[in-house]
Design an enzyme around this catalytic site. Structure first.
Site, mmCIF file in Angstrom:
data_model
loop_
_atom_site.group_PDB
_atom_site.id
_atom_site.type_symbol
_atom_site.label_atom_id
_atom_site.label_comp_id
_atom_site.label_asym_id
_atom_site.label_seq_id
_atom_site.Cartn_x
_atom_site.Cartn_y
_atom_site.Cartn_z
ATOM 1 C CE LYS A 1 -3.184 1.937 -21.812
ATOM 2 N NZ LYS A 1 -2.888 3.289 -21.503
ATOM 3 C CG ASP B 1 5.666 4.946 -7.741
ATOM 4 O OD1 ASP B 1 6.051 5.939 -7.046
ATOM 5 O OD2 ASP B 1 5.980 5.102 -9.022
ATOM 6 C CB SER C 1 -12.177 11.780 -32.639
ATOM 7 O OG SER C 1 -11.574 12.244 -31.507
ATOM 8 C CE LYS D 1 9.868 2.715 -21.163
ATOM 9 N NZ LYS D 1 8.789 3.200 -20.230
ATOM 10 C CB ALA E 1 -0.907 0.080 1.083
ATOM 11 C CG HIS F 1 1.446 -3.251 -22.274
ATOM 12 N ND1 HIS F 1 0.752 -4.127 -20.906
ATOM 13 C CD2 HIS F 1 2.646 -2.550 -21.412
ATOM 14 C CE1 HIS F 1 1.325 -3.601 -19.996
ATOM 15 N NE2 HIS F 1 2.176 -2.745 -20.127
ATOM 16 C CG ASP G 1 8.530 -2.138 -19.618
ATOM 17 O OD1 ASP G 1 7.912 -2.479 -18.627
ATOM 18 O OD2 ASP G 1 8.628 -0.889 -19.778
ATOM 19 N NE ARG H 1 -0.576 3.840 -39.369
ATOM 20 C CZ ARG H 1 -1.007 4.965 -39.731
ATOM 21 N NH1 ARG H 1 -1.171 5.481 -40.756
ATOM 22 N NH2 ARG H 1 -1.158 6.040 -38.480
ATOM 23 C CB ALA I 1 -0.474 1.494 -3.675
HETATM 24 C C1 BG6 Z 1 4.119 -0.278 -18.021
HETATM 25 C C2 BG6 Z 1 5.508 -0.332 -18.459
HETATM 26 O O1 BG6 Z 1 3.529 -1.541 -18.044
HETATM 27 O O2 BG6 Z 1 3.307 0.382 -19.142
HETATM 28 C C3 BG6 Z 1 5.917 1.139 -18.587
HETATM 29 O O3 BG6 Z 1 6.318 -0.970 -17.277
HETATM 30 C C4 BG6 Z 1 5.235 2.116 -19.549
HETATM 31 O O4 BG6 Z 1 7.520 1.202 -18.968
HETATM 32 C C5 BG6 Z 1 3.784 1.827 -19.027
HETATM 33 O O5 BG6 Z 1 5.753 3.370 -19.417
HETATM 34 C C6 BG6 Z 1 2.736 2.485 -20.296
HETATM 35 O O6 BG6 Z 1 1.690 2.692 -19.840
HETATM 36 P P1 BG6 Z 1 0.625 3.887 -20.469
HETATM 37 O O7 BG6 Z 1 -0.664 3.252 -20.010
HETATM 38 O O8 BG6 Z 1 1.223 5.003 -19.889
HETATM 39 O O9 BG6 Z 1 0.855 3.851 -21.768
#
Ligand code: BG6
Length: 478
Positions: free
Chosen positions: A183, A16, A395, A328, A13, A241, A236, A338, A18
């Site tokens: 999202k 960061d 949009s 990054k 808790a 993702h 990462d 796309r 949290a």
């Molecule tokens: C996280 C990664 O899972 O997702 C980070 O560890 C990244 O490195 C973040 O910055 C990006 O998330 P968002 O929702 O800001 O696109």
């Protein structure tokens, strides 16, 4: 929530995640009256703090969300804090769970549910899980555990991690968060694709030349270099993702709209995906990356940019390259899918006009400015007969009074509702590591040097030629 009482335990808790995500998302659900009236939130961590200390620590982050002070204060009154020597400290948990049980027993509701949110590193999932199993399980309602990536480092460590929790908990109790699944545009993908019959006839190799899924951030590792250097951009962002977004885009229509049918369809994509090889990969590292004082190895070859080509061997996608790229410290913040369509065959006369006809594209933009766009060719209005690119755009920003909650808020609500459709199942996770592990080991073992690129650029310069070569569709027999 009629006749139900809810206790939430946030393990970690004081950390960061949290303060930035877990508590603000719970606040949002509280504000929207989406949580039971009878609610208590117990924070647990190792640093010593009073209940009031936790409230003061959270307050600035909660007030930043724009929620009124009155609601923030009423939410905080329901927040308590406990500390222990470790994340598996049984005596500390005993006192917290004792208070939690007292709270439940004062309620008139007959069902008491418990949600444990592990906002801690995976190496302590095991010890927390064990003590939760021993003394924390609900007796009259559900017990659910929310966990956060990284879910391992490669296939073996993922299997170990899966085993740690599966010894104590059934898969139905486990909610593995990949926040990209929360999202708005990602949540829309199934409905958008399967409820509009115009897409199905062209959502395949006959019409689509390539699919590119891009993640760009215009910030660098932002003081998280020490953590990032152990993982790199592939672990990462791409393995989780972007791969999740890919499976939703590429899956066959699920048999049903329940969580397991959706996840079965996603797993089928993964099973048919080829294991990614180093030859299908371009790596980069931005200049100055290792200047971050938290990075120990100044000669690190950790990639901060990666582009990969993936193949899905199904009748729908055979020969269509799926390109995943993430980086990054690039020129902009962007995440999009796309789909580039094959050139039209029927327009010989239009092809002969001096201006080149661009391919049509469907763009699903997750962020910023979430939108769905169809890029087409139209005639320049007026006396000209030349083509120009035009966009048909939906949009989200143009939708009046739109509420676009944070991904975590949606996902937490799904946990409360017991809907696992937007969470990563064990077999899905295992297969995603199978696809990426040989590549990751090859990168680690060969010490391949990533190509340098300038911060705020589009990535390594070599990427332009690489993309051109890799994004050509091939015949399935080649
Ligand atoms: C996280 C990664 O899972 O997702 C980070 O560890 C990244 O490195 C973040 O910055 C990006 O998330 P968002 O929702 O800001 O696109």
């Amino acid at each position: 929530w009629h006749d139900e009482v809810l206790s939430i335990v946030v393990v970690g808790a004081s950390g960061d995640l949290a303060k930035k995500k877990t508590y603000p998302s719970l606040l949002k659900l509280y504000e929207e009256n989406l949580l039971p009236k009878e609610l208590t939130i117990y924070g647990y961590a190792r640093s010593s703090k009073t209940h009031e200390g936790l409230r003061q620590h959270l307050y600035p982050h909660l007030i930043k969300t724009g929620t009124s002070e009155h609601i923030v204060n009423s939410f905080l009154e329901r927040c308590f804090y406990y500390s222990g020597k470790t994340y598996g400290d049984e005596s500390a948990y005993t006192s917290m769970i004792g208070d939690l049980a007292k709270f439940e027993s004062t309620s008139e509701s007959t069902v008491a549910n418990r949600l444990f949110y592990l906002a801690v590193p995976p190496n302590v999932f095991g010890e927390s899980g064990m003590v939760i199993k021993k003394i924390g399980m609900a007796t009259t309602g559900w017990t659910r555990l929310v966990i956060e990536k990284p879910f391992g480092h490669d296939l073996d460590s993922c299997n170990e991690l899966l085993k740690t929790l599966s010894d104590d908990f059934d898969e139905e109790c486990l909610y593995r968060i990949d926040h990209y699944l929360g999202k708005e545009v990602v949540q829309n993908m199934i409905l958008f694709r399967f409820s509009n019959p115009i897409w199905e006839p062209i959502w395949n190799r006959k019409s689509i030349e390539s699919v590119t899924i891009t993640f760009k951030e215009n910030i660098d590792t932002n003081g998280r270099g020490g953590y990032f250097d152990k993982f790199g951009i592939i672990r990462d962002i791409l393995q989780n993702h972007l791969l999740q977004v890919l499976t939703l885009f590429a899956m066959e229509p699920p048999e049903n709209d329940d969580a397991d049918s959706i996840r079965d369809a996603k797993v089928e994509v993964l099973k048919n995906m080829e294991i990614i090889s180093l030859d299908d990969c371009l790596l980069g590292q931005y200049d100055g990356y290792s200047d971050d004082s938290t990075i120990e190895n100044k000669d690190t070859n950790c990639p901060t940019y990666a582009a990969l080509r993936c193949w899905i061997h199904t009748p729908r996608w055979e020969g269509v390259p799926f390109i995943l790229q993430a980086g990054k410290a690039l020129d902009e913040k962007l995440c999009e899918v796309r789909a580039t369509f094959k050139p039209a065959k029927t327009l010989a006369s239009v092809q002969s006009v001096s201006k080149k006809i661009e391919p049509s594209e469907l763009v699903l933009r997750l962020q910023p400015n979430p939108a769905i766009e169809l890029h087409n060719n139209t005639k320049i209005p007026g006396l000209s007969t030349s083509p120009m690119k035009s966009k048909m755009t939906m949009s989200y920003e143009d939708i009046p009074d739109l509420s676009n909650p944070d991904a975590y808020t949606r996902l937490l609500l799904s946990v409360m509702r017991g809907d696992q459709g937007s969470f990563v199942r064990d077999d899905e996770l295992r297969r995603s590591w199978e696809i990426f592990t040989p590549l990751l080991h090859a990168i680690d073992d060969t010490g391949v040097r990533p190509l340098p690129y300038k911060p705020t650029s589009k990535g390594p310069e070599e990427r332009v030629k690489w993309m051109e070569k890799m994004s050509k569709a091939t015949s399935p027999l080649q």
